[in-house]
Enzyme design. Structure first.
Site, PDB file in Angstrom:
ATOM      1  N   LYS A 297       0.862  -1.286   0.094  1.00 18.98           N
ATOM      2  CA  LYS A 297       0.058  -0.084   0.113  1.00 18.98           C
ATOM      3  C   LYS A 297       0.718   1.356   0.084  1.00 18.98           C
ATOM      4  CE  LYS A 297      -3.943  -2.126   2.792  1.00 18.98           C
ATOM      5  NZ  LYS A 297      -4.794  -1.803   1.477  1.00 18.98           N
ATOM      6  N   GLU A 369      -6.432  -9.370  -1.178  1.00 23.04           N
ATOM      7  CA  GLU A 369      -6.208 -10.602  -0.311  1.00 23.04           C
ATOM      8  C   GLU A 369      -7.520 -11.002   0.485  1.00 23.04           C
ATOM      9  OE1 GLU A 369      -6.745  -8.007   2.794  1.00 23.04           O
ATOM     10  OE2 GLU A 369      -5.654  -7.519   1.089  1.00 23.04           O
ATOM     11  N   ARG A 371     -10.627 -11.134  -0.468  1.00 24.55           N
ATOM     12  CA  ARG A 371     -11.380 -12.371  -1.204  1.00 24.55           C
ATOM     13  C   ARG A 371     -10.830 -13.618  -1.314  1.00 24.55           C
ATOM     14  NH1 ARG A 371     -11.246  -8.472  -6.291  1.00 24.55           N
ATOM     15  NH2 ARG A 371     -11.023  -7.126  -4.581  1.00 24.55           N
TER      16      ARG A 371
END
Length: 523
Positions: A297, A369, A371
């Protein structure tokens, strides 16, 4: 948590730190004659306090600038005689209802929460808000309890900024809430209070977990919290550690957790009732910290990622609440717990994972991640053949862009079930909105090397995540997906009964859904 009682005392005679009354917008110029202003209307429950002010309480509040707007708080000293509490707190309820109407439950809930927050550090307050019926009692009780919340587990003790001259902790939640006008011997009123206490405690449990930093709550620690609650409340409990997950072929959960020194877990907690006719499986995303993995991120997006387990916290709290309320439904909670970190052992973009279902997934973005862990948990939950599955996850930033920070999205493979979940959210007082799952989005997740990829086209990303999850739900099982990425963690200032930080979003919706299921099934 705050104590809660139904009190037969009046607002004038109650010995407390403060008395809370409701005010509303009247829609006409006030007695003070302010041009274009709206008259302040006293809500039912304020009569005794108004009498102590010689019938001039509304005019006094107008002079102080009060207008009755929703959750507006105005404090004023009690008169020298007529009210035993030293402080009167007037909280806005919004527009006054018509002659044949009553104040809405959500307006009452929010007002009670705002008042409770404003009285932090107080020992006791009497709430003289409109209590027309048991539904109103439930709303005021729930709002006050939810508003009286504070997370101080990591604060130093005896801080001068928090302790007043009398040694009281000014940040401590209001210690006791007395509902004035409630009926202690009325079964419906008592049941409303009992339910509010349980629901609020479980929302607080979820908030505490969400607010706990990742170095205090890894997958193993979360599983231990679930084990302790299961033992305390008669729930069944099972946990799969990294060895059991590997043996069982849970490639999604393991793939996400591979980069962390803290191994993943899959927890199952369950409540069953001997007279239950319907079964529900609740699946929660429990990423205890999300760095994005190798697809790291950007700066400024990591600081609140301890909240990425909010879905699992909601499921956990809801199952415990179902057990404590003795709801006539069989409910299982699946907590998919992992930490998403970059390291030499982390899953790389381009890697292919074999999921618990047997399907293969090409991981094109390791920050997608949630899902992956949810897919494994959904497949496992479906093996028990529940009547319906509901998953809850802080899944996509795209849903925040679509619905904002206070509303969660609902997707489903059955329109009727989606409506049932949406109605449950509305009844619980949680903002939600039904969303579609366009079939054409599935093609954008086609992979040249696997059954599907974990991401697809950029636009409609929140909807695409739901389409991905649908791939792992049994075709003959009703399923709904709640994307709570917006309301799960409040980064702005508190409002109503919602604190800053973890909110416990979806706990109340899930509890209400289980209640509806227990009462009339899913049809």
């Amino acid at each position: 948590m705050s104590a809660l009682t139904l009190s037969t005392s009046s607002a004038a005679t109650l010995r407390a730190d403060a008395v809370v009354i409701g005010i509303a917008k009247g829609g006409a110029a006030g007695k003070a004659g302010r041009a274009g202003g709206s008259a302040v209307v006293l809500a039912p429950g304020a009569e005794a306090v108004d009498k102590a002010y010689g019938g001039k309480l509304a005019a006094t509040l107008e002079t102080l600038g009060a207008g009755g707007g929703e959750c507006e708080v105005t404090k004023l000293p009690a008169p020298a005689s007529g009210v035993k509490a030293p402080l009167v707190l007037a909280v806005g309820l919004g527009d006054a209802p018509g002659k044949q109407e009553t104040y809405g439950t959500e307006a009452l809930r929010r007002a009670a929460g705002a008042a409770a927050r404003a009285l932090a550090g107080s020992r006791k307050a009497g709430f003289a808000l409109p209590l027309e019926d048991a539904e109103a009692v439930a709303a005021v009780a729930e709002g006050a309890l939810l508003g009286a919340y504070s997370f101080t587990a990591y604060r130093g003790k005896g801080s001068a900024s928090e302790n007043g001259r009398d040694g009281k902790d000014a940040s401590a939640p209001l210690a006791e809430v007395a509902l004035l006008g409630g009926k202690p011997r009325d079964k419906a009123h008592k049941a409303a209070v009992d339910r509010a206490l349980v629901v609020a405690e479980e929302v607080h449990r979820a908030r505490d977990l969400i607010n706990t930093p990742a170095n205090g709550l890894d997958p193993k620690a979360f599983a231990a919290e679930a084990r302790a609650a299961a033992k305390a409340h008669g729930l069944t409990f099972e946990v799969l550690d990294e060895k059991a997950l590997a043996k069982g072929g849970y490639g999604g959960i393991l793939g996400v957790g591979n980069g962390s020194a803290q191994p993943p877990r899959l927890v199952r907690i369950g409540w069953s009732h001997p007279k239950a006719k319907t079964s529900l499986a609740l699946v929660g995303k429990g990423i205890t910290y999300d760095s994005g993995g190798i697809s790291l991120k950007p700066a400024g997006h990591n600081e609140t990622m301890k909240c990425d387990m909010s879905g699992a916290a909601a499921v956990f709290g809801a199952v415990v609440a179902a057990a404590r309320l003795g709801l006539r439904a069989n409910v299982t909670g699946w907590l998919a717990l992992a930490e998403n970190m970059p390291s030499g052992s982390a899953t790389r973009p381009g890697d292919v994972l074999t999921m618990y279902s047997g399907k293969t997934v090409e991981v094109l973005n390791t920050d997608a991640e949630g899902r992956l862990v949810m897919a494994d948990a959904l497949t496992r939950a479906g093996e028990e053949r529940p009547d319906a599955i509901v998953d809850v996850a802080t899944l996509t930033g795209a849903m925040v862009l679509a619905l904002g920070n206070r509303t969660f999205g609902i997707m489903a493979n059955d329109d009727g079930f989606r409506s049932t979940v949406h109605e449950s959210a509305e009844e619980a007082g949680e903002a939600a909105w039904p969303m579609p799952m366009p079939g054409y989005l599935r093609k954008s997740m086609d992979s040249p090397v696997a059954d599907l990829a974990n991401i697809g086209e950029r636009m409609g990303g929140g909807l695409l995540a739901g389409v991905f999850l649908k791939e792992f739900v049994p075709e003959d099982t009703r399923w709904a997906h709640l994307d709570i990425a917006g309301p799960a963690f409040n980064e702005s200032g508190p409002f109503g009964y919602t604190p800053k930080g973890g909110t416990g979003s979806a706990v109340r919706t899930l509890v209400r859904l289980v209640e509806r299921t227990a009462e009339s099934g899913l049809d």
